[in-house]
Design a protein around this motif. Structure first.
Motif, mmCIF file in Angstrom:
data_model
loop_
_atom_site.group_PDB
_atom_site.id
_atom_site.type_symbol
_atom_site.label_atom_id
_atom_site.label_comp_id
_atom_site.label_asym_id
_atom_site.label_seq_id
_atom_site.Cartn_x
_atom_site.Cartn_y
_atom_site.Cartn_z
ATOM 1 N N ALA A 8 37.360 41.186 47.845
ATOM 2 C CA ALA A 8 36.215 42.066 47.650
ATOM 3 C C ALA A 8 35.354 41.573 46.498
ATOM 4 N N VAL A 9 34.060 41.712 46.656
ATOM 5 C CA VAL A 9 33.093 41.429 45.594
ATOM 6 C C VAL A 9 32.494 42.765 45.159
ATOM 7 N N VAL A 10 32.505 43.019 43.855
ATOM 8 C CA VAL A 10 32.023 44.301 43.328
ATOM 9 C C VAL A 10 31.032 44.038 42.207
ATOM 10 N N THR A 11 29.869 44.667 42.269
ATOM 11 C CA THR A 11 28.915 44.596 41.162
ATOM 12 C C THR A 11 28.996 45.877 40.342
ATOM 13 N N GLY A 12 28.560 45.787 39.095
ATOM 14 C CA GLY A 12 28.583 46.967 38.229
ATOM 15 C C GLY A 12 29.968 47.493 37.974
ATOM 16 N N ALA A 13 30.924 46.582 37.843
ATOM 17 C CA ALA A 13 32.330 46.998 37.732
ATOM 18 C C ALA A 13 32.824 47.100 36.296
ATOM 19 N N THR A 14 31.971 46.913 35.317
ATOM 20 C CA THR A 14 32.444 46.944 33.933
ATOM 21 C C THR A 14 32.277 48.313 33.278
ATOM 22 N N SER A 15 31.762 49.283 34.016
ATOM 23 C CA SER A 15 31.629 50.633 33.460
ATOM 24 C C SER A 15 31.522 51.635 34.597
ATOM 25 N N GLY A 16 31.587 52.912 34.258
ATOM 26 C CA GLY A 16 31.360 53.971 35.219
ATOM 27 C C GLY A 16 32.259 53.910 36.444
ATOM 28 N N ILE A 17 31.707 54.315 37.571
ATOM 29 C CA ILE A 17 32.513 54.363 38.792
ATOM 30 C C ILE A 17 32.912 52.965 39.256
ATOM 31 N N GLY A 18 32.139 51.953 38.871
ATOM 32 C CA GLY A 18 32.461 50.595 39.297
ATOM 33 C C GLY A 18 33.838 50.139 38.856
ATOM 34 N N ARG A 19 34.246 50.526 37.642
ATOM 35 C CA ARG A 19 35.573 50.151 37.145
ATOM 36 C C ARG A 19 36.658 50.767 38.013
ATOM 37 N N TRP A 20 36.449 52.025 38.395
ATOM 38 C CA TRP A 20 37.452 52.715 39.202
ATOM 39 C C TRP A 20 37.448 52.226 40.642
ATOM 40 N N ALA A 22 36.759 49.107 41.471
ATOM 41 C CA ALA A 22 37.456 47.817 41.402
ATOM 42 C C ALA A 22 38.958 48.019 41.276
ATOM 43 N N ARG A 23 39.362 48.947 40.432
ATOM 44 C CA ARG A 23 40.796 49.189 40.267
ATOM 45 C C ARG A 23 41.416 49.723 41.552
ATOM 46 N N GLY A 24 40.719 50.624 42.226
ATOM 47 C CA GLY A 24 41.231 51.161 43.473
ATOM 48 C C GLY A 24 41.393 50.085 44.540
ATOM 49 N N LEU A 25 40.474 49.143 44.567
ATOM 50 C CA LEU A 25 40.576 48.048 45.529
ATOM 51 C C LEU A 25 41.738 47.126 45.187
ATOM 52 N N ALA A 26 41.939 46.864 43.893
ATOM 53 C CA ALA A 26 43.084 46.044 43.481
ATOM 54 C C ALA A 26 44.392 46.731 43.873
ATOM 55 N N HIS A 46 38.798 43.419 33.150
ATOM 56 C CA HIS A 46 39.842 42.566 33.736
ATOM 57 C C HIS A 46 41.212 42.991 33.215
ATOM 58 N N ARG A 47 41.326 43.155 31.915
ATOM 59 C CA ARG A 47 42.609 43.527 31.311
ATOM 60 C C ARG A 47 43.021 44.944 31.711
ATOM 61 N N TRP A 48 42.047 45.837 31.831
ATOM 62 C CA TRP A 48 42.326 47.235 32.212
ATOM 63 C C TRP A 48 42.871 47.305 33.637
ATOM 64 N N ILE A 49 42.270 46.543 34.543
ATOM 65 C CA ILE A 49 42.756 46.532 35.929
ATOM 66 C C ILE A 49 44.118 45.851 36.011
ATOM 67 N N ALA A 50 44.259 44.735 35.307
ATOM 68 C CA ALA A 50 45.526 43.994 35.348
ATOM 69 C C ALA A 50 46.679 44.823 34.789
ATOM 70 N N ALA A 51 46.392 45.685 33.818
ATOM 71 C CA ALA A 51 47.440 46.542 33.267
ATOM 72 C C ALA A 51 47.918 47.560 34.294
#
Length: 275
Positions: A8-20, A22-26, A46-51
Motif C-alpha cells: 500500500a502507498v499512503v500519503t499524509g501518513a505522518t499525522s492525523g488519520i493518516g498515521r492510523w 497506515a498502522r491499520g494497514l500494517a 515509522h517507529r510508531w508503526i513498527a512498535a
C-alpha cells in the motif's frame, strides 16, 4: 506455497488519520510506502508503526505533495522499488489560511488536495491490477460547495473554506470519472469522508486555529476518523464496488453537481490544463 505481501502507498501518513490508516494497514499485513515531506516526522511515524507491528515493512519516500514535479518523482521512486501496488490511499490534505501559489504556479490548496492525488494515481496505475483499490480521502465540505470551472484556483473571491471545499468537490468529480475509466480493469476508486476529526490540519494560528481547536472538542479522534477509510481499504464487502462516496461506512449521496455531466466535463478540462 508462498504468497506475496500486498503493498500500500499512503500519503499524509505522518499525522492525523493518516498515521492510523497506515498502522491499520500494517496490522492487516500490508507492506507500506509512506510519502512524507518532513523526514523527522516520517521517522517518528515509522517507529510508531513498527512498535505496534513488529517486522512491518515500511518505506519512506520524501516529497512535497503541493509540487507536481515532486509528486511524479515520488511515484517514479516507488515504481522502481515496488512493481505491484495493491492499494493507494490519497490522504494528504491542506487547509491554508492564505492564498498561496506554488513555484509551479498552482494555487496551493488545489495542488495539494486535487492535482497531486490525480498525478500520483495516474503515475502509479501501471503497477496496479485487479483487485487493486484506490481510496481518496474527501470531505463533507464538498456537499454544499459550488465550483467554477473557469476559476478553479479561486483568483477571485478566495477564502480558506471555499478553496478547501472546492478542491474536495473537484476530487469527487474526478474520482467518479476515474472509477468509470478503471472499472473494466477491476480497479476500484472510492471517496471517503472520515467525519469531523480533531487533527492539526489548521496550524497557522490566529482565530481559525482557535475555532478549530474549540470545534475539536466535539470531533472524532484521529483513530476514530481512520475507521471509514480503513473500511474502504480492507472490507471484503466493498470488493468490486467503485465510484462510491462513503460516510460512516455507508454509501452517501454526493453533491448534485457531481451528477451534472456537462459541469463535470468542464471541470475535467480545467483540471487537465493544470496538470
Amino acid at each position: 506455497m508462498t504468497t506475496t505481501q500486498p503493498h500500500a502507498v499512503v500519503t499524509g501518513a505522518t499525522s492525523g488519520i493518516g498515521r492510523w490508516i497506515a498502522r491499520g494497514l500494517a496490522q492487516a499485513g500490508y507492506g507500506l510506502t509512506l510519502i512524507a515531506r518532513d523526514e523527522m516526522r516520517a521517522d517518528k511515524t515509522h517507529r510508531w508503526i513498527a512498535a505496534a507491528v513488529p517486522g512491518a515493512a515500511i518505506d519512506i519516500v520524501r516529497a512535497d505533495l503541493s509540487s507536481l514535479k515532486d509528486t511524479r518523482a515520488a511515484a517514479a521512486s516507488i515504481l522502481s522499488r515496488h512493481p505491484k501496488i495493491d492499494l493507494l490511499v490519497n490522504n494528504a490534505g491542506l487547509l491554508s489560511h492564505d492564498r498561496q501559489v506554488t513555484p509551479e504556479g498552482r494555487e496551493k490548496t488545489l495542488a495539494t488536495n486535487l492535482l497531486s492525488p490525480l498525478a500520483l494515481t495516474e503515475a502509479l496505475l501501471p503497477a496496479m491490477v485487479a483487485p487493486a483499490r484506490i481510496v481518496m480521502v474527501g470531505s463533507s465540505s464538498a456537499d454544499r460547495a459550488r465550483i467554477d470551472p473557469d476559476d478553479l484556483e479561486l483568483r477571485q473571491g478566495w477564502r480558506m473554506t471555499r478553496a478547501y471545499a472546492r478542491s474536495k468537490l473537484a476530487l469527487l468529480m474526478m474520482s467518479g470519472l476515474l472509477a468509470e475509466r478503471l472499472k473494466p480493469a477491476g480497479i476500484t476508486v472510492n471517496v471517503v469522508h472520515p467525519g469531523l476529526v480533531a487533527t492539526n490540519i489548521v496550524r497557522h494560528g490566529g482565530i481559525d486555529e482557535f475555532a478549530w481547536r474549540l470545534l475539536g472538542r466535539f470531533a472524532l479522534t484521529a483513530e476514530q476518523g481512520a475507521d471509514t477509510p480503513l473500511y474502504a481499504c480492507l472490507s471484503p464487502e466493498l470488493a468490486g464496488q467503485t465510484g462510491l462516496y462513503l460516510k460512516r461506512r455507508r454509501a452517501a449521496r454526493p453533491n448534485a453537481r457531481v451528477r451534472d455531466p456537462a459541469l463535470v466535463a468542464r471541470v475535467e478540462a480545467a483540471v487537465g490544463r493544470l496538470l
